[in-house]
Motif scaffolding. Structure first.
Motif, PDB file in Angstrom:
ATOM      1  N   SER A 149       0.838  -1.196   0.000  1.00 40.42           N
ATOM      2  CA  SER A 149       0.000   0.000   0.000  1.00 40.42           C
ATOM      3  C   SER A 149       0.873   1.245   0.000  1.00 40.42           C
ATOM      4  O   SER A 149       2.091   1.173   0.131  1.00 40.42           O
ATOM      5  N   GLU A 150       0.189   2.396  -0.129  1.00 47.24           N
ATOM      6  CA  GLU A 150       0.921   3.650  -0.030  1.00 47.24           C
ATOM      7  C   GLU A 150       0.452   4.403   1.202  1.00 47.24           C
ATOM      8  O   GLU A 150      -0.516   3.997   1.848  1.00 47.24           O
ATOM      9  N   PHE A 151       1.164   5.486   1.505  1.00 47.82           N
ATOM     10  CA  PHE A 151       0.759   6.282   2.668  1.00 47.82           C
ATOM     11  C   PHE A 151      -0.442   7.139   2.291  1.00 47.82           C
ATOM     12  O   PHE A 151      -0.325   8.317   2.020  1.00 47.82           O
ATOM     13  N   GLU A 152      -1.588   6.504   2.219  1.00 46.84           N
ATOM     14  CA  GLU A 152      -2.835   7.189   1.884  1.00 46.84           C
ATOM     15  C   GLU A 152      -3.857   6.789   2.927  1.00 46.84           C
ATOM     16  O   GLU A 152      -3.832   5.670   3.425  1.00 46.84           O
ATOM     17  N   ASN A 153      -4.766   7.691   3.174  1.00 45.93           N
ATOM     18  CA  ASN A 153      -5.777   7.392   4.182  1.00 45.93           C
ATOM     19  C   ASN A 153      -6.876   6.507   3.631  1.00 45.93           C
ATOM     20  O   ASN A 153      -8.002   6.927   3.452  1.00 45.93           O
ATOM     21  N   THR A 154      -6.565   5.292   3.366  1.00 48.02           N
ATOM     22  CA  THR A 154      -7.594   4.419   2.808  1.00 48.02           C
ATOM     23  C   THR A 154      -8.174   3.453   3.835  1.00 48.02           C
ATOM     24  O   THR A 154      -9.121   2.748   3.559  1.00 48.02           O
ATOM     25  N   GLY A 155      -7.578   3.406   4.989  1.00 47.46           N
ATOM     26  CA  GLY A 155      -8.127   2.562   6.058  1.00 47.46           C
ATOM     27  C   GLY A 155      -7.984   1.082   5.779  1.00 47.46           C
ATOM     28  O   GLY A 155      -7.061   0.648   5.108  1.00 47.46           O
ATOM     29  N   TRP A 156      -8.932   0.336   6.270  1.00 46.03           N
ATOM     30  CA  TRP A 156      -8.878  -1.115   6.135  1.00 46.03           C
ATOM     31  C   TRP A 156      -9.449  -1.560   4.807  1.00 46.03           C
ATOM     32  O   TRP A 156     -10.449  -1.030   4.348  1.00 46.03           O
ATOM     33  N   SER A 157      -8.861  -2.516   4.214  1.00 48.69           N
ATOM     34  CA  SER A 157      -9.472  -3.166   3.053  1.00 48.69           C
ATOM     35  C   SER A 157      -8.927  -4.583   2.987  1.00 48.69           C
ATOM     36  O   SER A 157      -7.985  -4.931   3.696  1.00 48.69           O
ATOM     37  N   GLY A 158      -9.534  -5.358   2.143  1.00 53.00           N
ATOM     38  CA  GLY A 158      -9.050  -6.730   2.065  1.00 53.00           C
ATOM     39  C   GLY A 158      -9.793  -7.506   1.010  1.00 53.00           C
ATOM     40  O   GLY A 158     -10.665  -6.978   0.316  1.00 53.00           O
ATOM     41  N   ASN A 159      -9.396  -8.718   0.833  1.00 58.69           N
ATOM     42  CA  ASN A 159     -10.132  -9.574  -0.075  1.00 58.69           C
ATOM     43  C   ASN A 159      -9.947 -11.026   0.324  1.00 58.69           C
ATOM     44  O   ASN A 159      -9.058 -11.363   1.097  1.00 58.69           O
ATOM     45  N   ALA A 160     -10.834 -11.823  -0.218  1.00 56.13           N
ATOM     46  CA  ALA A 160     -10.716 -13.262  -0.008  1.00 56.13           C
ATOM     47  C   ALA A 160     -10.796 -13.897  -1.372  1.00 56.13           C
ATOM     48  O   ALA A 160     -11.529 -13.432  -2.238  1.00 56.13           O
ATOM     49  N   GLN A 161      -9.990 -14.896  -1.571  1.00 52.13           N
ATOM     50  CA  GLN A 161      -9.915 -15.506  -2.895  1.00 52.13           C
ATOM     51  C   GLN A 161     -10.044 -17.002  -2.752  1.00 52.13           C
ATOM     52  O   GLN A 161      -9.552 -17.587  -1.798  1.00 52.13           O
ATOM     53  N   SER A 162     -10.713 -17.579  -3.732  1.00 53.71           N
ATOM     54  CA  SER A 162     -10.713 -19.028  -3.722  1.00 53.71           C
ATOM     55  C   SER A 162     -10.823 -19.539  -5.136  1.00 53.71           C
ATOM     56  O   SER A 162     -11.349 -18.865  -6.021  1.00 53.71           O
ATOM     57  N   GLY A 163     -10.293 -20.690  -5.353  1.00 56.57           N
ATOM     58  CA  GLY A 163     -10.325 -21.224  -6.704  1.00 56.57           C
ATOM     59  C   GLY A 163     -10.249 -22.726  -6.698  1.00 56.57           C
ATOM     60  O   GLY A 163      -9.822 -23.344  -5.718  1.00 56.57           O
TER      61      GLY A 163
END
Ligand SMILES: [Cu+2]
Ligand SMILES: [Cu+2]
Lengths: 668, 278
Positions: A149-163
């Motif tokens: 990530s970069e130093f930006e105020n984007t807070g929490w994020s995420g993902n889940a992946q499956s295949g």
């Protein structure tokens, strides 16, 4: 199969509820041509999960898109990359600029096997001497750049992946979590793959092609001052029960710890633009054995270990018409591998030898590059790399073993390595033309210099290293052109490498092989010269607004000093595809084929690989469920279930047959 | 200047401490690196027999001993020895060296004996000493224990010239994965009690690993008498640890093979060989 499908659906829906919409930058995973560099975007956050690729494909599948990259395949796992047709010894692969030495004497663990696509942002492939920044090379370099990530105020994020994949019942599970603010960021990522044996065309099961892999990665940044920050990063990668159907041995454990600390200074007005200094350490363990194989002439264990500590300091700047890079880098590696053989007679002692005699490699190098914009149309780029390379053998047992062959050999060997290149570019819209010259040297690899009875199952010879070899030297000339007009683009690259003191193994009939029932012993030596010619062309055409047609072809030729073929050189290979994209729907069909391999090397155990054609189809759709974004991708590979192998399949091990896959990604 | 002072002060101290040590009478045990095998006694003396590992084994044995009366070591004895094996049907000796004082020692005598067989339940070895101290003759003898080796280090055979030979491996004592110095001795059996050394022959070697497809190793050198001593010296390359069979061929001065066959695809082993396992 069914139970995995159920498992997958359950997993999918349990995550669906928490998923949220996230803006996606429009970015293709297309290759950006840039003279001697190819960049494969593997993805920035969520946007990777749409478009071209099967999102959860292996890193190898992503890298294969680059025309300069191809792989030697010994099974389903850990393919060995070749850049411009040149494998491990003649190329440099780094992760974020970090040098890592593989721990397997049989090349079962290339550096690319220690990362996962979910924690990569892109791969930068530099051809020939353009790739000498992180170490001396002949064919070029791949740098795998981590996702962060970069130093930006984007807070929490995420993902889940499956295949899932049908061909080897592969289950893929992954999760990523990011947090970013003005001051700190953290990226954490986990991925798990578990595969059974795959099936070749015609439902033929390929035994010992299973694998299980876990990868955990974390990167954290902290802003110290306005222009200063510090980053720590860590990768843990572990593969277990990995089968190598093309080889007589498997791997019960391949594990890497890769850690680094980097200090970054940016400056908008100063003498430099960016200054990065990193220290790093990695530790690789490779446990190879034949315990799963029912019939072997003799049981053996062949573990290997590699530890590398290193640092670099890279300065980037722009002054008037110059754009320059300066870097200092150094690393220290320790490679040890051993072999224990277990005699049938239990009263006999185990047999033991060191196959890599605890070799320390110390490299210190300087690299500088300058791009000079002469005028609007012309620019030149020159690069210069110099390094001091030292090998020394730490283990007395190993040294004495090698002295059986080389009684006079010293335990230490220091060499000077030079890598330099010059490039002239002309850009007049819509054409870009560039022509370049390069000269590079490399030191023999640990195996080439110090390997002790390393069995090569391709030609069936034991290989003995040669500590008395000179540097291998390459003179290259390359030409590339790019044309882009409206919806049509074409690019063509051709490079010719004239390699002198070319390192290759040659049979020594006076020696008796260690491994049972094989063809003989080869000792590394140097040919006066060898030539490698590498060509690729790519055409893209967009029409009817939503369609894009793409075709590419690669052809390489390798000859030694008596004009006989070098092994593992790519025959004429062709790929054509058509894709359709409308809103959130995307479809692509393509065909991959190769002509019969006309130029092959029986001396190295190669036979003629027949022509083949394989058809693939991929579909994807972005779905929004209550403003939660999910990307669903399904596709089929080798739709007509062709039974085939390519020129670079070790011992002609067949490629997978018809494979159906589904990938699902939630972002929140 | 100050530095110089310090140096001279140190030098003086060292000198002083050295000379102080020299004044003290030393009682160094010359057998301290050896292990006692056995003590053989007669009415006047006791003979302490040592080897490096405390054992006497089939094959070549380097043997040390000390002769001691009630108080002191005897350092000026003239000694000879005879090993005798008592077998069911007959007795015989084995090749053995003269006895000399070990260089640099006051009290240690040294020599070697080749036991071409080990003892068994009914057959055993005896070691006889005959020596004189200040003109007076003594003798001492006792049964010794000669244990079998797991691997063959001595070969007894009849050559094509009708002579019975004994070839024994001396070095390497501690084989390594390396080019080892190999040495051996060859004796001729003159009669049951006399085994003179054979000179100017050649002992050809072909090391093999039978459990690994009978592979060989490179850069071996056959054994010759190099003039240093009466032993035969050569080079032995061992490319890995484990069990090695050193196939032998004995050649006379004329280069004729007296015993042993070449190892080929069809002939796995010579009829005479040494074995090494490590
Ligand atoms: Cu391996
Ligand atoms: Cu062996």
């Amino acid at each position: 199969m069914k139970k995995y499908l159920i498992f997958w659906l359950v997993f999918t829906f349990s995550f669906g509820i928490r998923a949220q919409e996230k803006h996606a930058k429009k970015q293709d995973s297309l290759i950006i041509p840039q003279e001697l560099t190819e960049v494969i975007l593997i993805g920035k956050k969520s946007n990777k999960h749409h478009l071209e690729n099967k999102s959860l494909a292996t890193i190898e599948t992503y890298l294969e898109e680059a025309n300069a990259v191809d792989f030697i395949k010994r099974g389903a796992y850990a393919w060995e990359p070749m850049i411009q047709g040149m494998a491990s010894e003649r190329s440099v692969v780094t992760i974020d600029g970090m040098r890592i030495y593989a721990a397997c004497t049989d090349k079962m663990d290339p550096i690319t096997s220690y990362v996962e696509i979910s924690n990569l942002a892109k791969a930068e492939i530099k051809k020939g001497q353009a790739g000498a920044e992180n170490g001396a090379t002949i064919g070029g370099a791949i740098d795998l750049e981590r996702q962060k990530s970069e130093f930006e105020n984007t807070g929490w994020s995420g993902n889940a992946q499956s295949g899932i994949e049908s061909i080897n019942e592969q289950k893929i599970l992954g999760a990523a979590l990011q947090y970013a603010s003005n001051k700190v960021f953290t990226d954490i990522d986990f991925m798990y793959r578990d595969a059974e044996n795959y099936k070749a065309g015609g439902d033929k099961e390929i035994n010992y092609s299973q694998f299980t892999k876990y990868n955990f990665s974390a990167t954290s940044g902290f802003k110290l001052k306005e222009n200063k920050s510090i980053e720590a990063s860590f990768i843990f990668d572990e593969a277990r029960d990995v089968g190598y159907p093309a080889l007589p041995m498997d791997v019960s454990l391949a594990r890497a710890y890769i850690g680094s600390l980097e200090y970054i200074t940016n400056s908008e007005y100063g003498f430099f633009k960016e200054w990065r200094t990193k220290i790093y350490y990695n530790d690789v363990t490779h446990i190879m054995d034949d315990s799963q194989r029912p019939d072997v002439p003799i049981r053996m264990d062949m573990p290997g270990w590699s530890k590398t500590a290193g640092m670099y300091s890279k300065l980037k700047g722009t002054t008037k018409k110059h754009t320059w890079d300066l870097s200092l880098n150094g690393h220290f590696n320790k490679s040890l591998a051993e072999m224990t053989m277990f005699p049938e007679d239990p009263n006999e002692k185990d047999m033991f030898m060191l196959t890599w005699p605890d070799v320390n490699t110390i490299y210190t190098g300087f690299f500088g590059k300058d791009l000079y914009q002469i005028n609007k149309e012309f620019s030149t780029e020159i690069s210069l790399g110099m390094g001091v390379h030292n090998n020394n053998i730490q283990n007395k047992f190993g040294l004495e073993s090698l002295r059986i062959f080389y009684p006079e050999m010293e335990d230490s060997n220091t060499r000077f390595l030079l890598n330099t290149g010059a490039q002239l570019n002309l850009s007049t819209h819509p054409w870009t033309l560039s022509i370049g010259l390069g000269y590079g040297e490399r030191a023999p690899s640990v195996s080439e210099a110090y390997g002790f009875y390393l069995f090569n199952s391709f030609d069936g010879f034991d290989y003995i290293g040669n500590p008395n070899m000179r540097n291998e030297k390459s003179s290259e000339i390359n030409i590339s052109t790019h044309y882009e007009h409206k919806s049509f683009s074409l690019s063509f690259n051709s490079s010719l490498y004239h390699i002198s003191d070319y390192i290759i193994g040659k049979p020594d009939p006076s020696l008796s092989p260690m491994n049972i029932g094989i063809n003989g012993v080869k000792v590394y030596e140097q040919l006066a010269h060898a030539k490698l010619w590498s060509n690729d062309i790519q055409i893209t055409y967009s029409f009817l607004k939503d369609f894009t047609a793409k075709a590419k072809a690669v052809y390489r030729l390798g000859r030694d000093d008596s004009n006989t073929n070098l092994p593992l050189v790519q025959p004429f290979t062709f790929e054509a595809g058509l894709r359709y994209r409308k809103n959130s729907f995307y479809a692509e069909a393509n065909v991959e084929s190769a002509t019969k391999q006309f130029d092959y090397s029986p001396e190295f155990g190669e036979n003629q690989t027949p022509a083949y054609s394989v058809v693939n189809l991929a579909l994807s759709k972005i779905l929004y469920v209550n403003t939660q974004k999910m990307v669903l991708k399904v596709g089929g590979e080798n739709l007509f279930d062709e039974y085939y192998s390519t020129y670079s399949d070790w011992n002609n091990i067949p490629r997978p047959g018809r494979n159906l896959y589904a990938n699902l990604i939630y972002s929140f | 200047m100050k530095l110089l002072k310090y140096i001279s002060f140190f030098a003086a101290t060292i000198l002083f401490s050295c000379s102080f040590n020299d004044d003290t009478p030393i009682q160094i045990n010359e057998a301290k690196d050896l292990i006692l095998v056995q003590e053989i006694q007669n009415e006047a003396h006791s003979i302490k027999i040592f080897t490096e590992d405390g054992k006497l084994e089939q094959g070549y044995n380097k043997i040390y001993f000390q002769i001691k009366d009630e108080e002191d070591f005897i350092s000026n004895a003239e000694v000879s020895w005879t090993p005798v094996m008592h077998m069911e049907a007959m007795s015989h000796s084995g090749p053995h060296s003269e006895i000399n004082k070990k260089a640099g020692t006051e009290t240690l005598y040294e020599g070697y004996i080749i036991f071409q067989m080990a003892q068994n339940n009914t057959e055993y070895w005896e070691l006889d000493f005959n020596y004189s101290v200040a003109g007076q003759e003594y003798s001492a003898k006792d049964i010794i224990e000669v244990i079998p080796t797991e691997r063959n280090r001595v070969s007894v055979f009849t050559g094509s010239d009708g002579v019975r030979y004994i070839a024994v491996l001396i070095e390497p004592q501690a084989p390594k994965v390396a080019v080892n110095d190999i040495s051996a001795a060859i004796f001729r059996m003159e009669n049951m009690m006399s085994f003179p050394m054979v000179n100017s022959y050649t002992l050809k070697t072909d090391p093999r690993m039978p459990s690994m497809g009978n592979h060989s190793s490179p850069n071996n050198e056959d054994l010759f008498q190099a003039g240093l001593d009466d032993f035969y010296h050569g080079k032995l390359s061992l490319t890995m640890s484990g069990y090695w069979k050193i196939n032998l061929q004995l050649l006379n001065e004329a280069g004729e093979v007296l015993k042993g066959e070449e190892v080929t695809e069809t002939n796995e082993s010579s009829s005479i060989y040494f074995e090494i396992e490590f």
